[in-house]
Scaffold this active site. Sequence first.
Site, PDB file in Angstrom:
ATOM      1  N   GLU A 326      24.241  57.284 105.692  1.00  0.00           N
ATOM      2  CA  GLU A 326      23.170  57.364 106.514  1.00  0.00           C
ATOM      3  C   GLU A 326      23.178  58.035 107.876  1.00  0.00           C
ATOM      4  O   GLU A 326      24.406  58.678 108.165  1.00  0.00           O
ATOM      5  CB  GLU A 326      22.913  56.101 106.857  1.00  0.00           C
ATOM      6  CG  GLU A 326      23.957  55.352 107.642  1.00  0.00           C
ATOM      7  CD  GLU A 326      23.662  53.911 107.974  1.00  0.00           C
ATOM      8  OE1 GLU A 326      22.446  53.353 107.551  1.00  0.00           O
ATOM      9  OE2 GLU A 326      24.500  53.183 108.450  1.00  0.00           O
ATOM     10  N   ARG A 379      36.590  46.368 119.932  1.00  0.00           N
ATOM     11  CA  ARG A 379      35.574  45.545 120.484  1.00  0.00           C
ATOM     12  C   ARG A 379      36.164  44.060 120.501  1.00  0.00           C
ATOM     13  O   ARG A 379      36.333  43.255 119.611  1.00  0.00           O
ATOM     14  CB  ARG A 379      34.466  45.668 119.418  1.00  0.00           C
ATOM     15  CG  ARG A 379      34.065  46.961 118.893  1.00  0.00           C
ATOM     16  CD  ARG A 379      33.052  46.729 117.951  1.00  0.00           C
ATOM     17  NE  ARG A 379      32.359  48.211 117.391  1.00  0.00           N
ATOM     18  CZ  ARG A 379      31.204  48.324 117.041  1.00  0.00           C
ATOM     19  NH1 ARG A 379      30.483  47.395 116.750  1.00  0.00           N
ATOM     20  NH2 ARG A 379      30.914  49.520 116.413  1.00  0.00           N
ATOM     21  N   ASP A 657      67.902  -4.931 113.635  1.00  0.00           N
ATOM     22  CA  ASP A 657      66.880  -5.520 113.137  1.00  0.00           C
ATOM     23  C   ASP A 657      66.388  -6.627 113.897  1.00  0.00           C
ATOM     24  O   ASP A 657      67.010  -7.751 114.308  1.00  0.00           O
ATOM     25  CB  ASP A 657      67.033  -5.802 111.546  1.00  0.00           C
ATOM     26  CG  ASP A 657      65.934  -6.295 110.734  1.00  0.00           C
ATOM     27  OD1 ASP A 657      65.247  -5.587 110.346  1.00  0.00           O
ATOM     28  OD2 ASP A 657      65.803  -7.465 110.753  1.00  0.00           O
TER      29      ASP A 657
END
Length: 1158
Positions: A326, A379, A657
């Site tokens: 184009e 960009r 424990d």
Amino acid sequence: MPKSTCRKRSALGLLAIRRVWSMSRSAHTAPQTLEYKPIKKVMVANRGEIAIRVFRACTELGIRTVAVYSEQDTGQMHRQKADEAYLIGKGLPPVAAYLHIPDIIKVAKENGVDAIHPGYGFLSERADFAQACMDAGVRFIGPTPDVVRKMGDKVEARAIAFSAGVPVVPGTDGPISSLQQAQEFSNSYGFPIIFKAAYGGGGRGMRVVREYEELEENFQRAYSEALTAFGNGALFVEKFIEKPRHIEVQILGDKYGNVIHLYERDCSIQRRHQKVVEIAPAAHLDPHLRDRLTADSVNLARQVGYENAGTVEFLVDKHGKHYFIEVNSRLQVEHTVTEEITDVDLVHAQLRVCEGRSLPELGLKQDKIRINGYAIQCRVTTEDPARGFQPDTGRLEVFRSGEGMGIRLDSASAFQGAVISPHYDSLLVKVIASGKDLPAASAKMSRALAEFRVRGVKTNIPFLQNVLSNNQFLNATVDTQFIDENPDLFNLKPVQNRAQKLLHYLGHVMVNGPTTPIPVKAKPSPIDPVIPPVPLGEPPVGFRDVLLREGPDGFAKAVRAHQGLLLMDTTFRDAHQSLLATRVRTHDLKRIAPFVAHSFSNLFSVENWGGVILAKLTITTPKKLFDISLLIASFPVFVRFCEVAKENGMDIFRVFDSLNYLPNMLLGMEAAGAAGGVVEAAISYTGDVSDPTRQKYSLDYYLKLADELVKAGTHILCIKDMAGLLKPDSGHLLVSALRDRFPDVPIHVHTHDTAGAGVAAMLACAEAGADIVDVAVDSMAGMTSQPSMGAIVACTKGTKLNTGISLEKVFDYSEYWEVTRGLYAPFDCTATMKSGNADVYENEIPGGQYTNLHFQAHSMGLGNKFKEVKKAYAEANKLLGDLIKVTPSSKIVGDLAQFMVQNSLTRAEVEERADELSFPLSVVEFLQGHIGIPHGGFPEPFRSKVLKSLPRVEGRPGASLPPLDFQALEKQLRDAHGDEITPEDVMSAAMYPKVFQEFKEFTRTFGPVDCLDTRLFLDGPKIAEEFEVELERGKTLHIKALALGDLNKAGQREVFFELNGQLRSVLVKDTMAMKEMHFHPKALKDVRGQIGAPMPGKVVEVKVKQGQQVEKGQPLCVLSAMKMETVVNSPLSGTVAKIYVTADSTLEGDDLILEITE
């Protein structure tokens, strides 16, 4: 392909070519009566960086500038950069404002505008806009409307290219608007194909289709995108070229038929057809191919009589064949790289050509255009690559760009305080780097991107940095599939953002107060502790050297053979847990650790937490032994925990424990031993062995338990007296008996000084044969902590029990902690209790819990009832069968005690109503057997009444649990938090998933707060206060708190700082101001179906729905307050009529939860 279709396509193509030839011929034969008309005022019908780019060129040429802006762009920089600025599109959506031709022309006419520059995007390729300008007598800085129309019609542009002898990709002869047309094309040419918008570009309306099944969906998407972006959904279809390079040629024409090219750009690095990185010239491009590309571009431009700037785009396949795509009849985003390599200002040229100048007059002749080096454009966008490049919006809290030689920046909204709008393109700044070759330009670009600091929004900079470091990119062998085929580009290095996160934290504390709940109204001391002098060099050797040299067995023998009493320092753990509610920070431990390493080589060990704290302390105290208490209950992950703790420098594992449940302890001992640690099996002590009336926990009980632990191979035998119940007589009795039975096993005694007899008890134990006793430095000793280190050192000095520790060093050590303790004044037990108390012999509350229970009572409004809480603790203990009270069993007793006081229940009432009361969750789980089986079994019938039909755990808790998949957990954590996950993180998440998640969220929001001094961490800075924060060695922040802003409409306050000499600000939500008034109904006690909150707290979970049938005793919801969860059970059977709470609702006592009807 059917012959009829071929004939039809050929006929259409021939007609289009004839039409183009006829129009181009008439255009060239038209008489030219041109004259030079200078431009005095230019409007840019655009926004952002391209508007500013044109304004700057105009200013350089002495042309006045006009900006237009939408209502949403009133604060945008382009409006301020122009000489004049006018609002357009009032009341229109953001994008529509810049597409509103009548408004733009009206502003131009009213303000004497000579020419309009369209920029790129928006109206830049709209022939009707170019025509509207001409009709209004305003020059359009671009091609003529007819050329814009031809080039904007991609089908006609293809036909023109074909007529000019330029190769084109097979495609439709005209725009299509139906799925059937797309199907016909795919049937003829096969897949893959690509849809393109017929009346616009920029990647919108572009979709690649590889299979027939994808055709319909992609057609609909492409049509919709094109319609939205360009006002016309027409598409054309092309055969898709696989893995091409995207090369475009910059052209420039004038009104006299002169056309030149300015060489090419490589725009192959794309994501979803959107260009990301552009390079000029295209690297490794065959010179003959370059000649063909540029010649075809110039011929095509001449064919249509092109004037002004434009771009001819091509695809180049892997065989070197090029195909026309184009023409973009406008200035491109990436025009900058062409300017850098040709030294031609394209915007200057556009303006001069529009005025009527010829290219030769401007010195722009083809033989004068030369390529000079390479240029790259990146960009930088406000998009998050980690989330599919999702656009991010918000306020730029920080913006610092990369600059320097060879760097050009084109931007608009890139400044501190700018608001990134969701309405427009996400482009923040274009960064252009120039160099003599591609590697040089790449290096400059990488350096510039590394210098950027953008805070407040996400950017694609980490992604761009990965592109620039990729070998395929550096070797210039990229094509349009580069991003898709390199998933490693998305392995993004996390942005640290440390300074801004710390400012957010400080601002949050200044606005909302401490992030850590403060139990009492007390301020941290303003005095900072001073670290005593630490000599240079390595610290002296200690017992750790013996362990490293001789292993655990040899180490135990050395301890037993040692002359004198050994001390373990609990200051780094149990002391501050007991006195300061476990709030002491690693920051303060690290500061004093080197002094301890150098001054207390005669200590047996330093008690400490595991994990990250330990890892940091072993760096500063490499010669010290570290001792950890390892609670063994129902966690199947402690085997791996021992391994990770040992790897981090833990030496001695005190295995205990809370119920002295032997199966748990044996498993823990095995795990600690397998990890290579010294195993110190601990007998949890309660009762009084010197009292013949107390027979449950008799001397014989402890001796039998010790037999089992020694038989199991413990290296050291420990007595863990968590409540401080060992009196001198009982301590002497117990230790003497153990020493007689186990003459070769070292004995270690741990106690608390709640009653004040701790020093006497420890001296008695030492006299009886104990090898090690636990102490805390003087300023952190006494009360609910351990006995005083200084007192023990002084009392044994000159005796056979001499510790060999310097009292002077103890005093220095104590002075540091005395001042440091003042920083934790809001958490100090002395805020609510002023002394120890001998009533501990009656209530048997462990030291650390005594403090926490006191704070909890105050926070729940029971501060004036603490005496009752202590009595209730003793009663609760009896209800539960007279337990050994060590974490977590002590918490269970404490939860039940507070529950009894909160609801004014006696022991008898609890026993009587056990089947209907909503007991704390910890109590219910204990009775189910979640932490093991207590000595003597569970209390009956109390247990059965509470549990009813709830399941019971038989045997060792955790025995039936499946193994934890650590690899799967690590992957889950990496997916959630990134790759910076450590083995310590995995262990933390395995043991405390909710706490770990909260920690990660906190650090993600507020950064490395461990760098802050404690006063700043807790209380924040005062206005005008200046201070330093050392992030790491050689990186120090200089901060000054400047001001606190007023409340804005969003409920935020802006907090201003000076950071390294630059103004910074953060917006902080004011949580108090944002709270709405809350009136919650109370449950009426005389209404049987109204269920109220048994305690203040937050709703964790609602377990029923409105209309649901419930049975008596069925769980309704779970409440949480101060680390205690309570299940609210239904006191009756019936139907849930109404629910008044949701998850996260905050309730006061008796607030109505729900109503049940019988």
